[in-house]
Design a protein around this motif. Structure first.
Motif, PDB file in Angstrom:
ATOM      1  N   ARG A   1      -9.721  26.103 -13.747  1.00 61.08           N
ATOM      2  CA  ARG A   1      -9.631  24.848 -14.494  1.00 61.08           C
ATOM      3  C   ARG A   1      -8.189  24.452 -14.788  1.00 61.08           C
ATOM      4  NH1 ARG A   1     -14.616  26.803 -16.123  1.00 61.08           N
ATOM      5  NH2 ARG A   1     -16.259  25.218 -16.315  1.00 61.08           N
ATOM      6  N   ALA A   2      -7.385  25.403 -15.249  1.00 61.58           N
ATOM      7  CA  ALA A   2      -5.990  25.073 -15.548  1.00 61.58           C
ATOM      8  C   ALA A   2      -5.240  24.669 -14.289  1.00 61.58           C
ATOM      9  CB  ALA A   2      -5.303  26.257 -16.218  1.00 61.58           C
ATOM     10  N   GLY A   3      -5.511  25.332 -13.167  1.00 62.47           N
ATOM     11  CA  GLY A   3      -4.872  24.944 -11.913  1.00 62.47           C
ATOM     12  C   GLY A   3      -5.287  23.557 -11.467  1.00 62.47           C
ATOM     13  N   ALA A   4      -6.555  23.203 -11.680  1.00 63.99           N
ATOM     14  CA  ALA A   4      -7.020  21.860 -11.309  1.00 63.99           C
ATOM     15  C   ALA A   4      -6.347  20.798 -12.180  1.00 63.99           C
ATOM     16  CB  ALA A   4      -8.535  21.782 -11.447  1.00 63.99           C
ATOM     17  N   ARG A   5      -6.181  21.089 -13.467  1.00 61.59           N
ATOM     18  CA  ARG A   5      -5.524  20.101 -14.342  1.00 61.59           C
ATOM     19  C   ARG A   5      -4.067  19.887 -13.949  1.00 61.59           C
ATOM     20  NH1 ARG A   5      -8.577  22.896 -18.388  1.00 61.59           N
ATOM     21  NH2 ARG A   5      -6.749  24.143 -18.947  1.00 61.59           N
ATOM     22  N   LEU A   6      -3.345  20.974 -13.650  1.00 64.04           N
ATOM     23  CA  LEU A   6      -1.944  20.825 -13.269  1.00 64.04           C
ATOM     24  C   LEU A   6      -1.812  20.154 -11.911  1.00 64.04           C
ATOM     25  CD1 LEU A   6       1.007  21.311 -13.873  1.00 64.04           C
ATOM     26  CD2 LEU A   6       0.791  23.591 -12.884  1.00 64.04           C
TER      27      LEU A   6
END
Length: 523
Positions: free
Chosen positions: A136-141
């Motif tokens: 999730r954090a990688g998708a947001r960045l």
């Protein structure tokens, strides 16, 4: 859709070609034929070079064109805008009739891969993002970087990243970490000299480590903690390897035994321990200690005590191990306040007139220069700080002072240690033995003989808890001797474990072992 070449005169086209060569330097393996501006998208029109390429089956060079195909791939964004490369490639004929592949599509090594919708450099950038942030954090960045991917795609990218080749180190570091505390554990292996991750094993038993060591021979030195399972696995798989016990764990074990000794002698050194008026919490602690010990004296078990008093079993065990309630005291931690300079005045006034109103005290210290509020003065008096000389010294604080290097103690702390140890001969001997063992933790030749002398001297002292510590050293004496004489340690493995815990918190426990292992080895 507007082509940039339609907006510029002919004389500027050479400049545009030079600029395109700089901006799209990563596409140098292609021939760029045009760049189109499509609002939030930049489209690059390109084709492959007219050069012979080898057949993927037989390797024969060929330039015979059978047809053309077009593919669209994403590239690194520019100025916060997506970049799409529309590539025209060739379908080539293999000149060897015996080859099992008559036609094939040419690829662009280093730039495009089969079945991929992204250039290799964009995939590398996304790989660096998902390695650090995962789903999730990688998708947001990635959305902020104008390369939107879903969390599932981010995880697929992460799992496709190749792991570094397995290397057998000369000095191996072994440690365990909890996948689910008190239920499931794993073992991490590192290069103790460089900190490089070697492997992650499911479980922490002797059989798991032994199987890995037998399948990967070549390790000469193994750094570990005091785990008997790891020690047994190393002895069975690598009988000639040198085992090194971790010095930090040796010191941590000594710290626990030192605290136990200080608590067991609290009735002795507490006679010179500055006291403080008992507060509500201290009174509750004393009452609870008395209730538990009354039940234990009557033959009631620990579990039944916990049920009758509505306490947890660990709390009952802690009180049961304590012989005196004073050992459970905790010193209050107060920050400096504006009232501290006027404490002597408040003490004198309340001693002569215990019923003096706080408002009157507030007016008096205001005249002396107090700039704080009335509420602060109320809290100061309510907490009993006006009457107390100084906070009490708890066993934990005294143990911390004994375990601190004398040169790093403040003058007041050194004076306090001297006063308290002078009242108890056992504490004097404890402080001496702690200092002598701390000196052995700096590796040097001959420390193994000094350890033997230290244990012999310790046996003659009335310090039963430290006797247990010495017994533990004797059980693993060879590894302890290596720890005190060799420079190797398990510190880098402990650092990897700390970062592993960060990775697990980042994924909130939703990652399986395979994904967790992949991220650990890629860090």
């Amino acid at each position: 859709m507007v082509a940039l070449s339609d907006q510029l005169p002919v004389w500027a086209m050479s400049k545009i070609d030079d600029l395109a060569g700089v901006v799209f330097a990563g596409l140098s393996a292609l021939v760029i034929e045009g760049v189109e501006d499509e609002d939030d998208l930049i489209r690059v029109m390109a084709r492959t070079r007219d050069e012979p390429v080898p057949c993927p089956v037989c390797g024969t060079l060929t330039g015979r064109v059978h047809g053309y195909y077009r593919r669209t791939v994403a590239d690194l964004p520019i100025g916060g805008r997506r970049v799409v490369v529309s590539v025209e490639g060739r379908r080539l004929l293999c000149p060897v009739w015996e080859c099992g592949r008559q036609t094939f599509r040419e690829q662009v090594p280093g730039l495009l891969e089969r079945y991929q919708r992204r250039t290799r450099r964009l995939t590398g950038q996304l790989g660096a993002v998902v390695t650090e942030l995962a789903g999730r954090a990688g998708a947001r960045l990635s959305a902020v970087l104008a390369v939107a991917v879903s969390r599932s795609t981010a995880l697929r990218l992460l799992m496709r990243l190749p792991l570094p080749p397995l290397r057998i180190p000369r000095v191996l570091g072994v440690d365990d970490f909890a996948l689910k505390r008190r239920h499931r554990y794993a073992t991490i292996l590192t290069d103790a000299e460089t900190g490089e991750r070697i492997d992650v094993l499911p479980g922490r038993g002797a059989d798991v480590l032994e199987a890995w060591l037998r399948f990967h021979p070549g390790v000469e030195i193994v750094c570990r903690d005091g785990s008997g399972a790891y020690g047994e696995a190393i002895r069975r798989a690598l009988p000639d390897a040198v085992q090194v016990s971790d010095r930090w764990h040796l010191w941590a074990n000594l710290c626990g035994k030192t605290l136990a000794e200080v608590r067991s002698h609290s009735a002795c050194w507490a006679t010179v321990n500055p006291a403080r008026p008992a507060g509500v919490r201290e009174q509750t602690t004393r009452e609870r200690w008395q209730q538990i010990h009354d039940l234990l004296d009557k033959g009631v078990g620990l579990l039944e005590c916990a049920r009758r008093l509505n306490l947890s079993l660990n709390t009952v065990k802690r009180y049961a191990r304590t012989r005196q309630p004073d050992a459970l005291r905790r010193a209050p931690r107060y920050r400096p306040t504006l009232v501290d300079p006027y404490r002597d005045h408040l003490r004198e006034r309340r001693a002569t007139d215990p019923a003096v109103p706080v408002q009157q005290l507030f007016r008096e210290i205001r005249e002396l220069g107090y700039t704080g509020s009335l509420n602060l003065l109320y809290r100061y008096i309510t907490q009993g700080r006006a009457e107390g000389e100084r906070p009490i010294t708890t066993p934990r604080r005294l143990a911390r002072l004994l375990l601190t290097h004398p040169d790093r103690l403040r003058e007041s702390d050194a004076q306090l240690v001297q006063e308290l140890t002078a009242a108890c001969p056992e504490l004097t001997a404890l402080a001496r033995h702690v200092r002598d063992f701390a000196a052995l933790l700096t590796p040097a030749d001959g420390n193994d003989a000094k350890l033997t002398a230290w244990i012999t001297t310790l046996r003659a002292a009335d310090l039963p808890h430290l006797h247990g510590f010495a017994n533990g050293l004797e059980l693993d004496r060879a590894a302890v001797n290596a720890a005190l004489t060799l420079p190797h340690h398990n510190g880098r493995t402990e650092g990897v474990n700390t970062r592993t815990k960060r990775i697990m918190r980042q994924m909130h426990g939703r990652a399986g072992f395979d994904l967790l292992r992949h991220r650990i080895l890629l860090q």
